[in-house]
Design an enzyme around this catalytic site. Sequence first.
Site: not given
Ligand code: NVA
Ligand code: CP
Length: 330
Positions: A106, A133, A136, A229, A270, A315
């Site tokens: 990540r 992602h 997700q 989101d 998410c 998840r």
């Molecule tokens: N768009 C958000 C998704 C988090 C799971 C981010 O990248 O912070």
């Molecule tokens: N939805 C998601 O990816 O959550 P986290 O940032 O907690 O992993």
Amino acid sequence: MKINNKHLLTLLDYSPEEISTLLSLAKQLKKEKKEGISHQVLKGKNIVLLFEKDSTRTRCAFEVAGYDLGMNVTYIGSSGSQMGKKESIKDTARVLGRMFDGIEYRGFKQETVECLAKYSGVPVWNGLTDKFHPTQILADFLTIQEYKGDLKGLKFAYLGDGRYNMGNSYMVGSAKMGLDFRMVGPKELWPSKELREQCEKIAKTTGAKLTFTENVDEGVKDVDVVATDVWVSMGEPDSVWKERIELLKKYQVNSLLMSKAKKDAIFLHCLPSFHNLETKIGMEVYEKYGLNGLEVTEDVFEGKQSVVFDEAENRLHTIKAVIYATMVND
Ligand code: NVA
Ligand code: CP
């Protein structure tokens, strides 16, 4: 269907049949877990989780999935390793590939997860980059199947920032699985022309329909699923809040917006989500801009149509399916 030894970097690399296989496998693994049936089929294998950005769900899902499958799991956070500072991604990939049987990443750039995949020699899974992602979307699709059945033809509206990981990935997933997908938000936040064109091509082969609109009524009318989101994603500077609120406030998911969808529409997010003042950032934004819910209001988030915690649980089951399918040789 053979998925083993395949990376999961973006759903663009997966066929509709492969995505369906992963979803069916997730459903089976979820059932087994609920029934207390152990599935420790990867005993003795080792995986590493690389997190340059924070996480609750993705990290925990990978860890618990790993343990449920009998594996050993190593976590590396944004500090404490040499990666990207004293050692290139390419070198890190080759080192980790000698020690581990699978790598989750990540972080920021899609190129980083691609580089890990290219040089490590083991399956690599994208746990979120700025661009995609994919795990997700699998959880969201499993949740939709649980509530609505077959994905094909379902009307799905995504509201908000469309050119980041979630917007891009919902569009890709919907194109692959034949949904009637609506991207609802300001033009400047729609996915790139290149990705849209790529998805339009896929849609032609799957029967998916892709609509891009700035008009909330048009986008949300009679949809089965409403998703949104955060308005500012991890890695973006705080300075974008003002402009983003201006651009997105009319796309907030509130009860008026939900009333335009089908009566039994479900709400997805998410997570994490800013829906009240119980977070540090939520409070800061409230003090500066006077909004006490951002992308979704508290009543919708806590309301009957919201299935966000089923989605969060899924998840685990979908990530387990990804690890299983890409690592188990049968
Ligand atoms: N768009 C958000 C998704 C988090 C799971 C981010 O990248 O912070
Ligand atoms: N939805 C998601 O990816 O959550 P986290 O940032 O907690 O992993």
